[in-house]
Write a protein that holds these residues in place. Structure first.
Motif, mmCIF file in Angstrom:
data_model
loop_
_atom_site.group_PDB
_atom_site.id
_atom_site.type_symbol
_atom_site.label_atom_id
_atom_site.label_comp_id
_atom_site.label_asym_id
_atom_site.label_seq_id
_atom_site.Cartn_x
_atom_site.Cartn_y
_atom_site.Cartn_z
ATOM 1 N N ALA A 1 5.920 -16.498 -5.363
ATOM 2 C CA ALA A 1 6.718 -15.452 -4.711
ATOM 3 C C ALA A 1 7.407 -14.560 -5.744
ATOM 4 O O ALA A 1 7.400 -13.322 -5.621
ATOM 5 C CB ALA A 1 7.748 -16.089 -3.782
ATOM 6 N N ILE A 2 7.998 -15.171 -6.774
ATOM 7 C CA ILE A 2 8.689 -14.390 -7.809
ATOM 8 C C ILE A 2 7.688 -13.553 -8.604
ATOM 9 O O ILE A 2 7.921 -12.360 -8.867
ATOM 10 C CB ILE A 2 9.477 -15.331 -8.745
ATOM 11 C CG1 ILE A 2 10.581 -16.057 -7.965
ATOM 12 C CG2 ILE A 2 10.074 -14.552 -9.907
ATOM 13 C CD1 ILE A 2 11.318 -17.098 -8.778
ATOM 14 N N ALA A 3 6.559 -14.175 -8.962
ATOM 15 C CA ALA A 3 5.530 -13.443 -9.713
ATOM 16 C C ALA A 3 4.992 -12.276 -8.884
ATOM 17 O O ALA A 3 4.782 -11.171 -9.409
ATOM 18 C CB ALA A 3 4.396 -14.391 -10.104
ATOM 19 N N GLY A 4 4.777 -12.497 -7.599
ATOM 20 C CA GLY A 4 4.293 -11.427 -6.729
ATOM 21 C C GLY A 4 5.265 -10.276 -6.637
ATOM 22 O O GLY A 4 4.863 -9.100 -6.624
ATOM 23 N N ALA A 5 6.570 -10.592 -6.573
ATOM 24 C CA ALA A 5 7.589 -9.539 -6.508
ATOM 25 C C ALA A 5 7.608 -8.716 -7.785
ATOM 26 O O ALA A 5 7.717 -7.484 -7.753
ATOM 27 C CB ALA A 5 8.956 -10.166 -6.255
ATOM 28 N N LEU A 6 7.510 -9.388 -8.944
ATOM 29 C CA LEU A 6 7.519 -8.678 -10.223
ATOM 30 C C LEU A 6 6.287 -7.777 -10.367
ATOM 31 O O LEU A 6 6.401 -6.602 -10.743
ATOM 32 C CB LEU A 6 7.575 -9.680 -11.372
ATOM 33 C CG LEU A 6 8.881 -10.458 -11.538
ATOM 34 C CD1 LEU A 6 8.733 -11.554 -12.585
ATOM 35 C CD2 LEU A 6 10.023 -9.524 -11.918
ATOM 36 N N VAL A 7 5.121 -8.316 -10.059
ATOM 37 C CA VAL A 7 3.888 -7.539 -10.171
ATOM 38 C C VAL A 7 3.912 -6.354 -9.213
ATOM 39 O O VAL A 7 3.457 -5.248 -9.553
ATOM 40 C CB VAL A 7 2.660 -8.432 -9.898
ATOM 41 C CG1 VAL A 7 1.387 -7.594 -9.814
ATOM 42 C CG2 VAL A 7 2.522 -9.491 -10.993
ATOM 43 N N THR A 8 4.446 -6.573 -8.013
ATOM 44 C CA THR A 8 4.567 -5.468 -7.046
ATOM 45 C C THR A 8 5.352 -4.310 -7.636
ATOM 46 O O THR A 8 4.945 -3.141 -7.529
ATOM 47 C CB THR A 8 5.260 -5.959 -5.767
ATOM 48 O OG1 THR A 8 4.423 -6.902 -5.101
ATOM 49 C CG2 THR A 8 5.546 -4.800 -4.825
ATOM 50 N N LEU B 1 3.373 -2.558 -10.542
ATOM 51 C CA LEU B 1 2.299 -1.713 -10.015
ATOM 52 C C LEU B 1 2.865 -0.466 -9.350
ATOM 53 O O LEU B 1 2.286 0.626 -9.453
ATOM 54 C CB LEU B 1 1.452 -2.510 -9.022
ATOM 55 C CG LEU B 1 0.601 -3.640 -9.610
ATOM 56 C CD1 LEU B 1 -0.149 -4.361 -8.505
ATOM 57 C CD2 LEU B 1 -0.375 -3.112 -10.655
ATOM 58 N N ARG B 2 3.988 -0.629 -8.669
ATOM 59 C CA ARG B 2 4.616 0.524 -8.006
ATOM 60 C C ARG B 2 4.946 1.610 -9.034
ATOM 61 O O ARG B 2 4.653 2.797 -8.821
ATOM 62 C CB ARG B 2 5.890 0.075 -7.280
ATOM 63 C CG ARG B 2 6.650 1.197 -6.575
ATOM 64 C CD ARG B 2 7.931 0.652 -5.971
ATOM 65 N NE ARG B 2 8.907 0.313 -7.003
ATOM 66 C CZ ARG B 2 9.822 1.159 -7.486
ATOM 67 N NH1 ARG B 2 9.861 2.411 -7.015
ATOM 68 N NH2 ARG B 2 10.665 0.777 -8.395
ATOM 69 N N ILE B 3 5.561 1.209 -10.149
ATOM 70 C CA ILE B 3 5.950 2.180 -11.171
ATOM 71 C C ILE B 3 4.719 2.809 -11.807
ATOM 72 O O ILE B 3 4.654 4.035 -12.014
ATOM 73 C CB ILE B 3 6.837 1.506 -12.238
ATOM 74 C CG1 ILE B 3 8.121 0.970 -11.598
ATOM 75 C CG2 ILE B 3 7.183 2.493 -13.343
ATOM 76 C CD1 ILE B 3 8.966 0.123 -12.535
ATOM 77 N N VAL B 4 3.725 1.984 -12.127
ATOM 78 C CA VAL B 4 2.497 2.504 -12.752
ATOM 79 C C VAL B 4 1.795 3.483 -11.823
ATOM 80 O O VAL B 4 1.348 4.569 -12.240
ATOM 81 C CB VAL B 4 1.559 1.336 -13.134
ATOM 82 C CG1 VAL B 4 0.191 1.875 -13.547
ATOM 83 C CG2 VAL B 4 2.163 0.521 -14.263
ATOM 84 N N PHE B 5 1.672 3.129 -10.539
ATOM 85 C CA PHE B 5 1.017 4.031 -9.580
ATOM 86 C C PHE B 5 1.766 5.354 -9.458
ATOM 87 O O PHE B 5 1.160 6.418 -9.353
ATOM 88 C CB PHE B 5 0.910 3.359 -8.211
ATOM 89 C CG PHE B 5 -0.122 2.269 -8.151
ATOM 90 C CD1 PHE B 5 -1.152 2.214 -9.076
ATOM 91 C CD2 PHE B 5 -0.067 1.291 -7.175
ATOM 92 C CE1 PHE B 5 -2.112 1.212 -9.029
ATOM 93 C CE2 PHE B 5 -1.015 0.281 -7.119
ATOM 94 C CZ PHE B 5 -2.043 0.241 -8.050
#
Length: 472
Positions: free
Chosen positions: A213-220, A223-227
């Motif tokens: 859950a924590i890893a998913g939140a960080l990756v989200t 990716l949001r910033i990169v996109f």
């Protein structure tokens, strides 16, 4: 429908929470102002409903068992925490009164009910409302800057990173504290901990689920910033997402959440197979027998709630601020430079200083818990200035800033309480705790702002802050 005993237990627990909330109105107000009203804690409105549901379920399963006699260990712990809670309210230390208020609620509940995880978890779930999660924003902000820089290195877009600013040919992106991904982390922890409590039965499964859950939140968030950077480069910063991107991250988070729940289902099935292969003994019926309230334990909880409430603590201290004679609280000079200082009781400007210098003192008398110089939104840097350098001495802090017109300013400030001056926020908070024991929490923030003829290098190396006001 709940059975009679279960209904009594549910209503009693609900009344304990309601009484605690009402008698701690000053703390609840800080939660409302700094939590519910903040986009990072937009989930806060759901938390009370989830807690009531969990307590209702615990009562329905007869897991809320009234205490048959006084537990003097929990009683002593409640008294100690209650006294510390009073001191934290007097000294207005946010992290202390937030954490101690929650601890006090749990200890009050343990005066009435037996210790049970089905009781502790719903009350502990309130932690996702408390706004002290912001303390982690700086760390996750730096982590986001590092990871976005790493991911962008695999693209053909030229990237220049300085502090939290990411510059590409199309424009500049700021990875601010609000872009740290903290909102996704809090929501992920809230969802995953609730799922673990309801469905998972082993430590291994719980650990795997929460880490994912924590890893998913960080990756989200990364990716949001990169996109957003890629969209900004592709559209030459013309996309509407450049100004309104708050909901964009949630669209990315939905697939991550679906994968997370799929993983949770697999872990739950594994736990069930393990349980069937190793059956455990059920709780004996005698443990739930005699589930009736005892008057003396309820009376103790009521007395502790009345005594150790933030409302009682706050009304027990009265600070009177005596303003100096040369205070010009209505001076037009107070509006010449827009300092981002809030929640003060009075502010004075000194008319004796020159045209290129302003001196102000902000007074705080502790009328509300956020009425303090160290309120997290307070900054002496004018809202339209950019901070260039900062020097800290034993008593003062000096900041050189530049305004939008290119002018340089020297800003010197210090925290004051009972005749003492502090440049360290930590030392100042410790001094407030000591002063609170003497019944004093009124304090000041003294600021001097000087317009420099050059870049302020000479002034910043030779000058020191001196308050123009006699100690009141």
């Amino acid at each position: 429908m709940l059975a009679r005993n279960s209904l009594i237990a549910f209503v009693t627990m609900a009344m304990v929470i309601l009484s605690w909330a009402l008698l701690n109105y000053p703390v609840m107000k800080t939660l409302w102002d700094n939590g519910f009203d903040d986009g990072t804690y937009s989930h806060a409105y759901l938390i009370p409903a989830i807690i009531l549901y969990l307590i209702y379920t615990a009562a329905e399963q007869e897991k809320l068992i009234f205490r048959a006699k006084i537990n003097y260990g929990w009683l002593a712990a409640g008294i100690i925490v209650g006294v510390l809670f009073w001191i934290s309210v007097w000294s207005q230390i946010s992290l202390l009164y937030w954490s101690l208020s929650l601890s006090l609620l749990i200890l009050l509940s343990l005066q009435v009910f037996r210790l049970n995880w089905s009781l502790i978890f719903p009350l502990s779930y309130l932690i996702f409302i408390y706004p002290f999660w912001g303390a982690f924003a700086g760390f996750f902000q730096e982590l986001s800057v590092f990871m976005v820089t790493f991911i962008m290195s695999f693209t053909d877009i030229p990237v220049f990173v300085e502090n939290e600013y990411v510059t590409i040919p199309a424009g500049v992106f700021e990875i601010a504290r609000g872009c740290s991904g903290l909102r996704y982390i809090i929501v992920s922890l809230a969802i995953s901990s609730l799922y673990v409590f309801l469905y998972l039965r082993t430590f291994k499964s719980a650990f795997i689920f929460i880490v994912f859950a924590i890893a998913g939140a960080l990756v989200t968030n990364w990716l949001r910033i990169v996109f957003l950077i890629l969209i900004g480069d592709y559209t030459n910063m013309e996309s509407s997402l450049m100004t309104d991107h708050n909901n964009f991250g949630w669209y990315i988070y939905v697939p991550v959440a679906l994968i997370q729940f799929y993983l949770g289902g697999k872990l739950e099935q594994a736990d069930e197979r393990k349980r069937l292969s190793n059956p455990t003994t059920k709780v004996a019926a005698e443990e739930v027998a005699g589930n009736f309230p005892v008057k003396i334990t309820g009376a103790i909880a009521i007395i502790m709630t009345l005594c150790f409430s933030s409302y009682a603590a706050q009304t027990s201290i009265h600070n009177t601020i005596v303003l100096p004679e040369n205070c010009e609280s209505n001076s037009e000079k107070l509006h010449d430079i827009n300092l981002a200082v809030e929640n003060y009781s009075f502010v004075c400007s000194d008319s004796s200083v020159g045209n290129n210098e302003q001196s102000r003192v902000f007074y705080f008398n502790g009328e509300e818990l956020d009425n303090k110089a160290t309120f997290y939104l307070n900054t002496v840097i004018p809202t339209d200035h950019t901070s260039l350098s900062k020097e800290v001495s034993d008593r003062t802090i000096q900041v050189v800033s530049r305004d939008k017109l290119g002018g340089y300013w020297l800003i010197k400030y210090t925290y004051e309480i009972e005749g003492q001056q502090f440049s360290s926020v930590r030392s100042f908070k410790l001094a407030r705790i000591k002063s609170a024991l003497n019944g004093v929490n009124a304090h000041r923030l003294a600021v001097t702002i000087t317009k420099c003829s050059g870049d302020c290098s000479l002034l910043s190396s030779t000058s020191a802050l001196s308050s123009s006001y006699a100690e009141s």
